[in-house]
Enzyme design. Structure first.
Site, mmCIF file in Angstrom:
data_model
loop_
_atom_site.group_PDB
_atom_site.id
_atom_site.type_symbol
_atom_site.label_atom_id
_atom_site.label_comp_id
_atom_site.label_asym_id
_atom_site.label_seq_id
_atom_site.Cartn_x
_atom_site.Cartn_y
_atom_site.Cartn_z
ATOM 1 N N GLU A 116 0.843 -1.263 -0.130
ATOM 2 C CA GLU A 116 0.120 -0.144 -0.012
ATOM 3 C C GLU A 116 0.866 1.416 -0.011
ATOM 4 O OE1 GLU A 116 -2.323 -0.311 3.647
ATOM 5 O OE2 GLU A 116 -2.630 -2.402 3.307
ATOM 6 N N LYS A 118 2.203 4.676 1.508
ATOM 7 C CA LYS A 118 2.485 5.308 2.801
ATOM 8 C C LYS A 118 1.826 6.611 2.845
ATOM 9 C CE LYS A 118 5.278 5.259 6.935
ATOM 10 N NZ LYS A 118 5.331 6.459 7.339
ATOM 11 N N ASP A 120 1.233 10.226 3.848
ATOM 12 C CA ASP A 120 2.162 11.280 4.503
ATOM 13 C C ASP A 120 0.979 12.163 5.285
ATOM 14 O OD1 ASP A 120 4.055 12.428 6.192
ATOM 15 O OD2 ASP A 120 4.862 13.660 4.563
ATOM 16 N N TYR A 228 -7.044 1.501 6.291
ATOM 17 C CA TYR A 228 -6.141 0.471 6.045
ATOM 18 C C TYR A 228 -6.118 -0.584 7.028
ATOM 19 C CZ TYR A 228 -2.943 3.733 8.378
ATOM 20 O OH TYR A 228 -2.380 4.609 9.346
ATOM 21 N N LYS A 319 10.691 2.814 2.624
ATOM 22 C CA LYS A 319 10.676 4.482 2.742
ATOM 23 C C LYS A 319 11.563 4.929 1.259
ATOM 24 C CE LYS A 319 9.697 7.134 5.979
ATOM 25 N NZ LYS A 319 9.914 7.114 7.452
ATOM 26 N N CYS A 413 16.030 47.835 -3.843
ATOM 27 C CA CYS A 413 16.040 46.562 -4.473
ATOM 28 C C CYS A 413 17.807 46.366 -4.667
ATOM 29 C CB CYS A 413 15.737 46.863 -6.193
ATOM 30 S SG CYS A 413 16.166 45.505 -7.102
ATOM 31 N N CYS A 416 18.845 47.431 -8.352
ATOM 32 C CA CYS A 416 19.019 48.830 -8.947
ATOM 33 C C CYS A 416 18.878 49.757 -7.796
ATOM 34 C CB CYS A 416 17.576 48.632 -10.127
ATOM 35 S SG CYS A 416 16.052 48.813 -9.394
ATOM 36 N N CYS A 431 10.107 44.893 -6.681
ATOM 37 C CA CYS A 431 10.936 45.976 -7.243
ATOM 38 C C CYS A 431 10.014 46.472 -8.366
ATOM 39 C CB CYS A 431 12.008 45.542 -7.765
ATOM 40 S SG CYS A 431 13.025 46.901 -8.983
ATOM 41 N N CYS A 436 14.697 47.668 -14.075
ATOM 42 C CA CYS A 436 15.708 46.877 -13.029
ATOM 43 C C CYS A 436 16.332 45.828 -13.997
ATOM 44 C CB CYS A 436 14.797 46.484 -11.807
ATOM 45 S SG CYS A 436 15.759 45.638 -10.849
#
Ligand code: IVH
Length: 676
Positions: A116, A118, A120, A228, A319, A413, A416, A431, A436
């Site tokens: 199956e 896994k 998360d 499951y 894993k 920035c 520039c 910016c 620029c």
């Protein structure tokens, strides 16, 4: 009288439950939305009139009407074990040898391993008494969890009543609750707008959501669930499953969503194949996975093997390569993108992550930097999710050296010097100086990129080289470069100069959609560029289209329409177009298509979603367009067909709601065959 009401209530609940199961669990609606809504309202009305007849399994009772004041700790009847990990085939073989050793040489023939994915997310345990959901708890430490029934009831793929005629007195179900990726992104977007802290990843977001005291908020977050594990402690007169595979099928029949991406494998080699196949495929799933769970299929064998202190001996988690890794921050810099967006980045000690060496990670924006309080010298955990650039997940404050200084975002920035602006409702600093150099550099790189004009040899390095030597000042200048000019640059020989000039010349014949995409008009991605050029087959038409006309096109929303109008208003952009036209770039749709007409397809609008069995999505789109159809990227009432492959997500759901005709790849090919 009451009897009539009672039986109508039962009927309504059962009809609504069946429809919801078909829709949410089987992905196969059996009732139109409007009918569902009508029945639901009737049920609500009756329950309001006869509140004493409300039952806890009624579909109206998923969301509580007041927040809980706190959660209560409960001890699990059966602990929620976690799993031992294996990281490669060798460790998997060691696990097999280990469980076989426990049997002391008497290894029975068995029906193999169930694999199956896994998921998360966050494990939860559900208890049903006589078929009715009475309790839902978090995993907690595996022995004791928190009672969160109220929140769990909001998950549509968890039945409030089991779909069984004679349910056993007690049924315990375990599974993973998770947030689909698109929902996760949406939640973070909303949190960003509301100035709230962002969730670091979908797993934290799911766990945090489950522990929300107000189930009305949980209901909005759209948690989902895959079952499951099934435990039925005392089941007289009930035929128990004898394998994990059967248990999963029974769970699905009972009304749970069970992950379809499972397999029964005869031996470890087959397990390894499953694992490797899914390492690629999982990246396209609408939820995160971090491995495969391998379980011996036969329950008698599982029982014989039992558990160690912490883990079942009959299962293991295989894993995928770590996608999180610790490293040290060497510097914090900001990057100015082609839209002027200023993105803070951490420069780190190089570290291996999901198979690649990573040295930079995004810190997203000013708020995220503040929230992390990240400093040069900090040890951080970085993470790569899917295709996305790695990001800094968290700072480990216990490892912070003494004498560090808090980081402050620049006010001007770095490229520039103009003052940075943070537009209202946005989390990014920008910016806004259109000349620029960073914006220019980004635009040039974008123009030459693979999906735009695809000019080989004109990546970021050479763009910088050309800019630094003053050879180009705009996209248009690319087309007047000469071999001689380029040859004189450092690290450039005659051959590479010839090649580059050749590639630039070739790019002139790239199609109109690529040109429009390459211009880098805000919000106009690849698909939108396609849509625009199909609907406005000459530049003249696109340039003169007003907001209403643009927005009227399938797949083009307000933001895009406005952005296109604004772009063409800028004089410098008009000049750019003129120069590009003179240089010989393509500014009209190739009229050769459609080459055929097909009454099933010509003039029809398609949306493509999911993974198709043999065609790439772009190939399917080409075929549709060649037969005179249109392909757009979002489902609306104007969509005629949804071409759906495996793991289609929200588009499929939306299409179902709008009763749009679904096509499989095979059905599409059949329609195409009917071309006259
Ligand atoms: S079986 C005794 N199956 O992984 C059986 N777990 O590292 C234990 N998980 O706590 C669990 N997908 O939260 C199982 N298909 C799956 C799973 C799964 C995700 C999680 C679960 C568990 C953790 C163990």
């Amino acid at each position: 009288m009451n009897d009539d009401i009672q039986s109508r209530l039962l009927q309504l609940r059962s009809q609504l439950q069946k429809a919801a199961y078909a829709y949410y669990v089987m992905d196969n609606p059996i009732m139109e939305d409007s009918v569902y809504d009508k029945l639901y309202r009737e049920l609500e009305g009756l329950e309001k009139e006869y509140p004493l007849l409300i039952t806890s399994d009624s579909p109206t009772q998923r969301v509580g009407d007041r927040p809980a004041s706190q959660f209560v700790s409960v001890k699990h009847n059966i602990p929620l074990y976690s799993l031992a990990n294996a990281f490669d085939f060798e460790e998997l073989q060691q696990w097999e040898q280990k469980w076989q050793r426990v049997l002391e040489g008497e290894i029975p023939t068995h029906s193999g391993y169930v694999c199956e994915l896994k998921i998360d997310g966050s494990a939860i345990a559900l208890t049903y008494e006589n078929g009715l959901l009475v309790r839902g708890t978090t995993r907690g430490d595996g022995v004791t969890g928190e009672e969160i029934t109220q929140n769990i009831r909001t998950i549509r793929t968890i039945p409030l009543r089991l779909n069984l005629d004679n349910p056993p007195p007690i049924v315990e179900v375990r599974g993973e609750s998770f947030l689909p990726l698109d929902t996760f992104d949406q939640i973070n977007l909303e949190r960003e707008k509301a100035g709230e802290n962002l969730f670091a990843n979908p797993r934290n977001a799911a766990a945090g959501t489950l522990r929300q005291l107000d189930s009305r908020i949980v209901a909005e977050r759209k948690l989902d669930f895959f079952a499951y594990t099934l435990h039925i402690p005392n089941a007289d007169n009930f035929e128990l499953p004898t394998t994990q595979w059967e248990a999963l099928e029974l769970l699905q029949k009972m009304g749970f969503r069970v992950n379809p991406n499972r397999d029964l494998c005869a031996d470890l080699q087959a397990v390894q194949n499953y694992f490797e196949t899914w390492d690629e495929k999982r990246k396209k799933l609408p939820y995160l996975t971090d491995g495969a769970v391998v379980k011996l299929n036969d329950f008698p064998l599982q029982r014989e093997l039992g558990f160690t202190q912490k883990f079942p001996r009959w299962a293991i988690a295989l894993k995928y390569a770590a996608e999180e890794a610790p490293t040290v921050v060497k510097d914090i810099i900001v990057n100015v993108g082609r839209t002027g967006a200023v993105t803070p980045m951490a420069v780190m000690e190089p570290v291996q992550l999901a198979g690649t060496t990573v040295q930079r990670a995004t810190l997203h924006n000013e708020d995220r930097v503040k929230e992390l309080d990240i400093r040069v010298g900090d040890t951080v955990v970085i993470r790569k999710a899917g295709e996305i650039i790695p990001e800094v997940l968290r700072v480990l404050p216990e490892l912070r050296p003494t004498k560090t200084i808090a980081y402050k975002m620049p006010e001007t920035c770095p490229e520039c010097g103009s003052t940075l602006i943070r537009p209202q409702d946005e989390a990014v600093l920008r910016c806004v100086n259109s000349s620029c150099p960073a914006i220019l550099r980004g635009s040039l790189v974008h123009w030459a990129s693979r999906n735009a004009l695809d000019i080989q040899g004109l990546g970021e390095k050479n763009v910088i080289l050309l800019l630094e030597h003053g050879l180009i000042k705009s996209i248009a200048d690319i087309y007047s470069l000469t071999i001689k000019q380029i040859m004189e640059l450092p690290r450039m020989g005659q051959r590479s100069a010839e090649k580059l000039v050749g590639a630039i010349a070739e790019s002139k014949s790239q199609d109109y959609a690529r040109v429009i995409y390459g211009l880098g008009i805000r919000f106009v991605g690849k698909v939108n560029a396609e849509i625009l050029t199909q609907n406005f087959p000459t530049l003249e038409q696109l340039q003169t289209a007003n907001f209403a006309k643009l927005q009227g096109v399938y797949g083009i929303g307000e933001e895009i329409a406005q952005s296109v109008v604004d772009w063409f208003r800028v004089e410098a952009n008009q000049q750019l177009i003129e120069t590009l036209k003179n240089a010989g770039l393509t500014f009209e749709q190739n009229q050769a298509a459609p080459t055929q007409t097909n009454s099933n397809i010509t003039g029809k609008t398609f949306v493509i979603t999911g993974t198709l069995p043999t065609l790439k999505r772009s190939e399917a789109a080409e075929k549709i367009k060649a037969a005179g159809g249109k392909v757009t990227n979002s489902v609306s009432k104007k969509t005629d067909y949804l071409l759906a492959g495996e793991n289609a997500g929200s588009k499929l759901e939306k299409a179902k709601k709008l009763s749009i005709q679904e096509l499989s790849e095979a059905q599409l090919l059949e329609l195409l065959d009917k071309t006259t």
